[in-house]
Motif scaffolding. Structure first.
Motif, PDB file in Angstrom:
ATOM      1  N   LYS A 187      43.941  23.254  30.748  1.00 18.97           N
ATOM      2  CA  LYS A 187      43.207  22.690  29.621  1.00 18.97           C
ATOM      3  C   LYS A 187      41.699  22.892  29.736  1.00 18.97           C
ATOM      4  N   ALA A 188      41.161  22.674  30.910  1.00 20.13           N
ATOM      5  CA  ALA A 188      39.711  22.824  31.086  1.00 20.13           C
ATOM      6  C   ALA A 188      39.272  24.253  30.776  1.00 20.13           C
ATOM      7  N   ALA A 189      40.018  25.223  31.310  1.00 11.03           N
ATOM      8  CA  ALA A 189      39.660  26.621  31.087  1.00 11.03           C
ATOM      9  C   ALA A 189      39.797  27.000  29.616  1.00 11.03           C
ATOM     10  N   THR A 190      40.825  26.479  28.955  1.00 17.00           N
ATOM     11  CA  THR A 190      41.006  26.772  27.531  1.00 17.00           C
ATOM     12  C   THR A 190      39.832  26.234  26.722  1.00 17.00           C
ATOM     13  N   ALA A 191      39.410  25.009  27.035  1.00 23.07           N
ATOM     14  CA  ALA A 191      38.264  24.419  26.337  1.00 23.07           C
ATOM     15  C   ALA A 191      37.006  25.239  26.572  1.00 23.07           C
ATOM     16  N   HIS A 192      36.809  25.663  27.802  1.00 24.99           N
ATOM     17  CA  HIS A 192      35.607  26.430  28.113  1.00 24.99           C
ATOM     18  C   HIS A 192      35.624  27.805  27.448  1.00 24.99           C
ATOM     19  N   LYS A 193      36.799  28.424  27.386  1.00 24.63           N
ATOM     20  CA  LYS A 193      36.868  29.715  26.684  1.00 24.63           C
ATOM     21  C   LYS A 193      36.529  29.542  25.209  1.00 24.63           C
ATOM     22  N   MET A 194      37.038  28.486  24.595  1.00 27.19           N
ATOM     23  CA  MET A 194      36.730  28.222  23.192  1.00 27.19           C
ATOM     24  C   MET A 194      35.220  28.078  22.995  1.00 27.19           C
ATOM     25  N   ILE A 195      34.576  27.358  23.894  1.00 30.58           N
ATOM     26  CA  ILE A 195      33.141  27.094  23.752  1.00 30.58           C
ATOM     27  C   ILE A 195      32.326  28.356  23.997  1.00 30.58           C
ATOM     28  N   LEU A 196      32.695  29.149  24.997  1.00 31.63           N
ATOM     29  CA  LEU A 196      31.974  30.399  25.244  1.00 31.63           C
ATOM     30  C   LEU A 196      32.129  31.353  24.064  1.00 31.63           C
ATOM     31  N   ASN A 197      33.329  31.417  23.500  1.00 27.44           N
ATOM     32  CA  ASN A 197      33.542  32.226  22.289  1.00 27.44           C
ATOM     33  C   ASN A 197      32.615  31.771  21.166  1.00 27.44           C
ATOM     34  N   MET A 198      32.482  30.457  21.014  1.00 30.66           N
ATOM     35  CA  MET A 198      31.621  29.904  19.966  1.00 30.66           C
ATOM     36  C   MET A 198      30.166  30.292  20.194  1.00 30.66           C
ATOM     37  N   ILE A 199      29.711  30.186  21.426  1.00 32.54           N
ATOM     38  CA  ILE A 199      28.300  30.458  21.730  1.00 32.54           C
ATOM     39  C   ILE A 199      27.954  31.923  21.473  1.00 32.54           C
ATOM     40  N   SER A 200      28.755  32.823  22.021  1.00 33.41           N
ATOM     41  CA  SER A 200      28.440  34.247  21.859  1.00 33.41           C
ATOM     42  C   SER A 200      28.617  34.692  20.407  1.00 33.41           C
ATOM     43  N   THR A 201      29.709  34.290  19.779  1.00 33.97           N
ATOM     44  CA  THR A 201      29.972  34.725  18.404  1.00 33.97           C
ATOM     45  C   THR A 201      28.940  34.163  17.428  1.00 33.97           C
ATOM     46  N   SER A 202      28.625  32.885  17.550  1.00 34.78           N
ATOM     47  CA  SER A 202      27.648  32.268  16.643  1.00 34.78           C
ATOM     48  C   SER A 202      26.283  32.911  16.778  1.00 34.78           C
ATOM     49  N   SER A 203      25.849  33.139  18.007  1.00 36.27           N
ATOM     50  CA  SER A 203      24.527  33.736  18.205  1.00 36.27           C
ATOM     51  C   SER A 203      24.483  35.162  17.674  1.00 36.27           C
ATOM     52  N   MET A 204      25.588  35.898  17.787  1.00 42.69           N
ATOM     53  CA  MET A 204      25.629  37.257  17.249  1.00 42.69           C
ATOM     54  C   MET A 204      25.629  37.255  15.722  1.00 42.69           C
ATOM     55  N   ILE A 205      26.307  36.310  15.123  1.00 39.81           N
ATOM     56  CA  ILE A 205      26.285  36.188  13.662  1.00 39.81           C
ATOM     57  C   ILE A 205      24.862  35.893  13.193  1.00 39.81           C
ATOM     58  N   LEU A 206      24.169  35.011  13.904  1.00 40.67           N
ATOM     59  CA  LEU A 206      22.789  34.684  13.554  1.00 40.67           C
ATOM     60  C   LEU A 206      21.870  35.889  13.684  1.00 40.67           C
ATOM     61  N   LEU A 207      22.236  36.827  14.552  1.00 38.04           N
ATOM     62  CA  LEU A 207      21.442  38.044  14.732  1.00 38.04           C
ATOM     63  C   LEU A 207      21.725  39.093  13.645  1.00 38.04           C
ATOM     64  N   GLY A 208      22.671  38.792  12.768  1.00 31.07           N
ATOM     65  CA  GLY A 208      22.968  39.718  11.679  1.00 31.07           C
ATOM     66  C   GLY A 208      24.095  40.683  11.975  1.00 31.07           C
ATOM     67  N   LYS A 209      24.938  40.357  12.931  1.00 37.54           N
ATOM     68  CA  LYS A 209      26.012  41.265  13.310  1.00 37.54           C
ATOM     69  C   LYS A 209      27.318  40.988  12.565  1.00 37.54           C
TER      70      LYS A 209
END
Length: 299
Positions: free
Chosen positions: A198-220
């Motif tokens: 469970k801990a690893a699943t939660a952390h993967k979800m959050i890392l996905n959110m951080i990288s994907t959101s920041s890339m969307i904000l960059l116009g990707k």
């Protein structure tokens, strides 16, 4: 005095899985599935903290800095996993998002015993990267007490880099070493202490959110399409052509021709078609629009 692991949520026993050793396969699966359903709700509670991490990463990227994940064992592997997917998904430089695991690259496939117990190792790994104040460092540790991560965060703060601590325990030790703490409480594991669940699943979800959101904000992204996908194989080439077709409403043949004419750059191909420009003109317009396709085609 040694820390009391029993006091950690990640080390406590799950009352709902106490008899799992005598359960039938389907019952084991149901228990795990029911526990997994609690993860998304736990992540929802820490979204404001995740937003802060996204802001740090986005600001770092705008300043030419990097997003660096630091962790040991499963936590380190999750960081590496998220980092290595950024170049093919968003056409980023491999140095832009990096995952560092205690014990080095070999530790990704084979555990390096004791690597996580050395705070100085976390510091040394960041020094090798030439860490600066323009970078963001995210320390990942389900327990929230990994010395390697503590050392990394302490050094990162000393050079004024932005820091984030990602754990699964309240008042985690690493939280004290970061500008922002994300403590996602998923509750006891189905197998006590097995934080690859469970801990690893939660952390993967959050890392996905951080990288994907920041890339969307960059116009990707344009709408919800990956317009900066790196065309490195036939599958991705077909995806790129379909993205161009969806944005521009042209035929498969026209999209394919534009992709080739743009040297396999989806953003450029879209602007070429939408604005009726050649490659050089489309690239210039994108540069003037800071890489944002929507701004370029609406200009």
């Amino acid at each position: 005095m040694k820390p009391d692991l029993k006091a950690l949520t990640t080390e406590s026993r799950n009352e709902r899985s106490m008899q799992i050793d005598t359960a039938q396969p389907m019952d084991i699966l149901r228990i795990m599935n029911e526990e997994d359903q609690r993860i998304a709700k736990a992540v929802e509670k820490v979204l404001p903290d995740v937003e802060a991490a996204v802001t740090y990463a986005f600001e770092s990227f705008k300043q030419g800095g990097r997003l660096i994940y630091m962790g040991a064992g499963t936590s380190g592997r999750l960081g590496v996993l998220d980092a290595v997917e950024c170049p093919p998904t968003f056409s980023t430089d491999p140095n832009m998002v990096q995952g560092i695991i205690a014990g080095g690259e070999n530790a990704f496939v084979k555990a390096v015993e004791g690597a996580e117990d050395k705070p100085e190792a976390g510091e040394e790994d960041l020094k090798k990267l030439g860490l600066t104040e323009n970078d963001t460092v995210i320390g990942i540790a389900a327990s929230g007490r990994t010395p390697y991560v503590i050392g990394a965060l302490q050094y990162a703060r000393s050079v004024k880099a932005k820091t984030v601590a990602l754990s699964c325990n309240e008042n985690a030790r690493i939280s004290k070493e970061a500008d922002t703490a994300i403590e996602v409480i998923v509750g006891p594991e189905v197998l006590t202490g097995s934080t690859r669940l469970k801990a690893a699943t939660a952390h993967k979800m959050i890392l996905n959110m951080i990288s994907t959101s920041s890339m969307i904000l960059l116009g990707k992204a344009y709408e919800n399409l990956m317009i900066d996908v790196h065309v490195s194989n036939e599958k991705l080439k077909e995806r790129a052509i379909n993205i161009i077709m969806r944005v521009t409403d042209v035929s498969y043949e026209q999209a394919s021709e534009a992709l080739e004419a743009s040297d396999l750059q989806v953003k450029v191909a879209i602007v070429m078609i939408k604005k009726k420009l050649d490659k050089a003109e489309a690239i210039k317009l994108l540069e003037e629009s800071q890489g944002y396709v929507r701004k370029a085609i609406e200009s």
